[in-house]
Write a protein that holds these residues in place. Structure first.
Motif, mmCIF file in Angstrom:
data_model
loop_
_atom_site.group_PDB
_atom_site.id
_atom_site.type_symbol
_atom_site.label_atom_id
_atom_site.label_comp_id
_atom_site.label_asym_id
_atom_site.label_seq_id
_atom_site.Cartn_x
_atom_site.Cartn_y
_atom_site.Cartn_z
ATOM 1 N N LEU A 41 5.389 -3.283 3.692
ATOM 2 C CA LEU A 41 4.297 -4.136 3.224
ATOM 3 C C LEU A 41 4.654 -5.615 3.258
ATOM 4 N N ASP A 47 1.694 -8.700 3.789
ATOM 5 C CA ASP A 47 0.475 -8.525 2.996
ATOM 6 C C ASP A 47 0.813 -8.384 1.521
ATOM 7 N N ALA A 50 -1.480 -6.000 -0.389
ATOM 8 C CA ALA A 50 -1.155 -4.577 -0.275
ATOM 9 C C ALA A 50 -0.071 -4.193 -1.269
ATOM 10 N N GLU A 53 -1.717 -4.020 -4.678
ATOM 11 C CA GLU A 53 -2.563 -2.831 -4.752
ATOM 12 C C GLU A 53 -1.719 -1.574 -4.890
ATOM 13 N N THR A 54 -0.572 -1.524 -4.220
ATOM 14 C CA THR A 54 0.299 -0.349 -4.287
ATOM 15 C C THR A 54 0.968 -0.229 -5.659
ATOM 16 N N SER A 77 -5.352 3.772 -5.173
ATOM 17 C CA SER A 77 -4.279 3.581 -4.198
ATOM 18 C C SER A 77 -3.008 3.186 -4.931
ATOM 19 N N GLN A 322 -1.603 2.359 3.173
ATOM 20 C CA GLN A 322 -1.870 0.963 3.556
ATOM 21 C C GLN A 322 -1.747 0.740 5.060
#
Length: 451
Positions: A41, A47, A50, A53-54, A77, A322
């Motif tokens: 990521l 990103d 990402a 979000e993870t 997610s 992702q």
């Protein structure tokens, strides 16, 4: 493309290392999770969104994390904090119950009710294993049930191996019946917003039908050993009083009430709007308060390694999601099945069962969550139908081999400590056919009820 290749390499390395047990599994998943965040990521995708979000930390501070909102139902997610918090709370509650002797008392009470007869104990302990595993982690159920079974075996002069094998299978089967019974179900339920009642009405029905068949199956294959044990039993034996298992009468009463409250909250959480994270925190806090000066002891007994294992696992799977790898897998399953729902169901449940027989069903279930979500979105297949299929495949498939589920490992290890060695041949001869029977029942019921 680079990010996808790295994500797959890290994921496969994680699986191999978990299976081979080179290092403890929480160390493996946390290390692979860190590699995913940094190299997949970070360096490959550049990103930061990402990564955020993870890690999914922001979800904990949202109102719908604790109280169900109208928007619930979409898969999350990254790290599923609701699953982790719920499991932690239930761990505390279970340790509190164990501390006051609840489980040993329950087992001895049932044995006394059936007058310490081997065959009635065999049947009632299977049912007890099934019932307890609906609400409590199957590892805990087998840990105490196997220990009491061996104690009774020494008392009544019978071979505990058949009974332990039957208890292990029924614990895994019972775990499939509810949302909180088995980790894959917790992950599926919290990801898609299913309630306790949703699981009971769907996987629960399959589990109960299967239980009836399985009780007859285990009695049939072990009937000669059981009858021989009955004939050799000592009728002049003095039996222990179940009340001797209770270490604190007041603590026993309080922890029993907490357990019943937990069951009520789980059964009604769709109506109350309370999430399983809220319920986990509530029962965990109540257990700590009830334990008083023993609270620190309960906190120390929390299985932190399992919780860390979950965190690392969710990060690695989040990397696959992702980078789009899981969408590719979903498209492949859709292509292989040709859009045929019956074939798709058969593929998912059989692949899930076979995979879970040899690898931990928790990472497999977590990996398949976004896969079935993508299948539902792209092919228009009912998501709940795929969810029940995945749940039964992962929950039951693990019973087939000694390494397929944690409850299996615990049961075998407990027996081995007392000199009762359960080899692969002995285990698989009894458990593989039972697993195949339940998978077949699952497919038939799913076809007959939903298609």
């Amino acid at each position: 493309m680079t990010a996808q290749i790295l994500a797959v390499i890290i994921f496969l390395a994680m699986f191999i290392l978990v299976i081979t047990e080179v290092w403890e599994r929480h160390v493996v998943t946390l290390g692979c999770g860190l590699l995913t965040l940094v190299f997949v990521l970070g360096f490959a995708m550049h990103d930061m969104g990402a990564i955020v979000e993870t890690l999914n930390l922001h979800s904990i501070f949202q109102a719908d994390f604790w109280i169900v909102s109208e928007a619930a139902g979409e898969a999350t997610s990254g790290i599923n904090w609701e699953t982790i918090i719920f499991i932690a709370g239930m761990m505390i509650m279970v340790e509190g119950m164990a501390h006051v002797g609840f489980f040993r008392w329950l087992c001895m009470k049932i044995a006394k009710m059936v007058k310490y007869q081997v065959i009635p104990i065999f049947i009632t302990f299977m049912l007890l294993s099934f019932f307890l595993a609906m609400f409590i982690d199957s590892i805990t159920v087998i840990l105490f049930l196997a220990a009491v079974t061996i104690e009774l075996a020494q008392l009544l002069k019978f071979n505990p191996v058949p009974m332990i094998l039957a208890e292990v299978f029924c614990a895994n089967l019972g775990g499939s019946a509810t949302m909180c019974g088995d980790p894959p179900n917790i992950i599926i339920g919290t990801s898609f917003g299913y309630s306790f009642a949703d699981f009971v009405k769907n996987t629960g029905l399959i589990a109960v039908i299967s239980l009836v068949v399985i009780v007859f199956y285990f009695y049939f294959i072990f009937r000669k050993e059981l009858k021989a044990d009955v004939a050799s039993g000592n009728t002049n034996q003095v039996y222990p009083d179940p009340s001797e298992a209770i270490t604190s009468k007041s603590g026993f009463a309080i922890n029993t009430v907490i357990f019943l409250c937990a069951v009520i909250l789980l059964v009604t959480h769709a109506q109350t709007g309370l999430t399983v994270a809220f319920i986990g925190v509530a029962v965990g806090a109540a257990s700590l308060i009830a334990s008083g000066k023993h609270a620190k002891e309960l906190i120390k007994k929390i299985d932190y390694k399992t919780l860390l294992f979950f965190i690392g696992l969710f990060v690695v799977v989040g990397g696959l999601e992702q980078t789009g790898i899981l969408k590719v897998l979903a498209d492949w399953i859709g292509k292989i099945s040709g859009g045929d729902i019956k074939l798709m169901i058969a593929i998912i449940i059989i692949v899930s069962a076979v995979a879970s027989a040899f690898i931990d069903n928790i990472p497999f279930a977590a990996t398949m969550i976004p896969v079935i979500s993508n299948l539902s979105a792209t092919l228009g297949v009912d998501l709940s139908l795929l969810s029940w299929t995945l749940a039964m495949g992962t929950d039951i498939g693990g019973s087939a081999t000694p390494i397929g589920a944690s409850a299996n490992v615990v049961g075998i290890a407990t027996a081995a400590k007392e000199g009762h060695i359960i080899k692969w041949g002995k285990y698989c001869k009894a458990m593989f056919p039972a697993t195949a029977i339940v998978i077949a029942i699952s497919i038939v019921v799913i076809y007959a009820r939903y298609l």
